[in-house]
Scaffold this motif. Structure first.
Motif, PDB file in Angstrom:
ATOM      1  N   LEU A  35       0.800  -1.222   0.000  1.00  0.00           N
ATOM      2  CA  LEU A  35       0.000   0.000   0.000  1.00  0.00           C
ATOM      3  C   LEU A  35       0.834   1.274   0.000  1.00  0.00           C
ATOM      4  O   LEU A  35       0.271   2.368   0.043  1.00  0.00           O
ATOM      5  N   GLY A  36       2.146   1.140  -0.046  1.00  0.00           N
ATOM      6  CA  GLY A  36       3.035   2.294   0.082  1.00  0.00           C
ATOM      7  C   GLY A  36       2.793   3.392  -0.930  1.00  0.00           C
ATOM      8  O   GLY A  36       3.125   4.548  -0.691  1.00  0.00           O
ATOM      9  N   HIS A  37       2.205   3.058  -2.077  1.00  0.00           N
ATOM     10  CA  HIS A  37       1.937   4.070  -3.100  1.00  0.00           C
ATOM     11  C   HIS A  37       0.722   4.932  -2.754  1.00  0.00           C
ATOM     12  O   HIS A  37       0.464   5.940  -3.405  1.00  0.00           O
ATOM     13  N   ILE A  38      -0.004   4.563  -1.709  1.00  0.00           N
ATOM     14  CA  ILE A  38      -1.176   5.316  -1.250  1.00  0.00           C
ATOM     15  C   ILE A  38      -0.788   6.077   0.013  1.00  0.00           C
ATOM     16  O   ILE A  38      -0.169   5.510   0.920  1.00  0.00           O
ATOM     17  N   VAL A  39      -1.140   7.337   0.080  1.00  0.00           N
ATOM     18  CA  VAL A  39      -0.877   8.140   1.276  1.00  0.00           C
ATOM     19  C   VAL A  39      -1.680   7.546   2.435  1.00  0.00           C
ATOM     20  O   VAL A  39      -2.875   7.272   2.293  1.00  0.00           O
ATOM     21  N   LYS A  40      -1.029   7.340   3.582  1.00  0.00           N
ATOM     22  CA  LYS A  40      -1.666   6.684   4.715  1.00  0.00           C
ATOM     23  C   LYS A  40      -2.973   7.366   5.127  1.00  0.00           C
ATOM     24  O   LYS A  40      -3.991   6.699   5.352  1.00  0.00           O
TER      25      LYS A  40
END
Length: 46
Positions: A35-40
């Motif tokens: 999920l790192g490509h999505i802002v937390k």
């Protein structure tokens, strides 16, 4: 034998919204490699 039953009908004992937000944040942390490509914060708010 059941001696008591407790219901939390209005969020007195458990803040459901905050519990869900914490769960989702921990889920994001566990799956960060995927999920790192999505802002937390975007992931949590969605």
């Amino acid at each position: 034998m059941i001696k008591a039953v407790l219901f939390d009908l209005d969020g007195t004992l458990l803040d459901r919204e905050e519990s869900v937000r914490k769960f989702i944040a921990m889920q994001y942390d566990r799956l960060k490699s995927e999920l790192g490509h999505i802002v937390k914060e975007d992931y949590i708010n969605r």
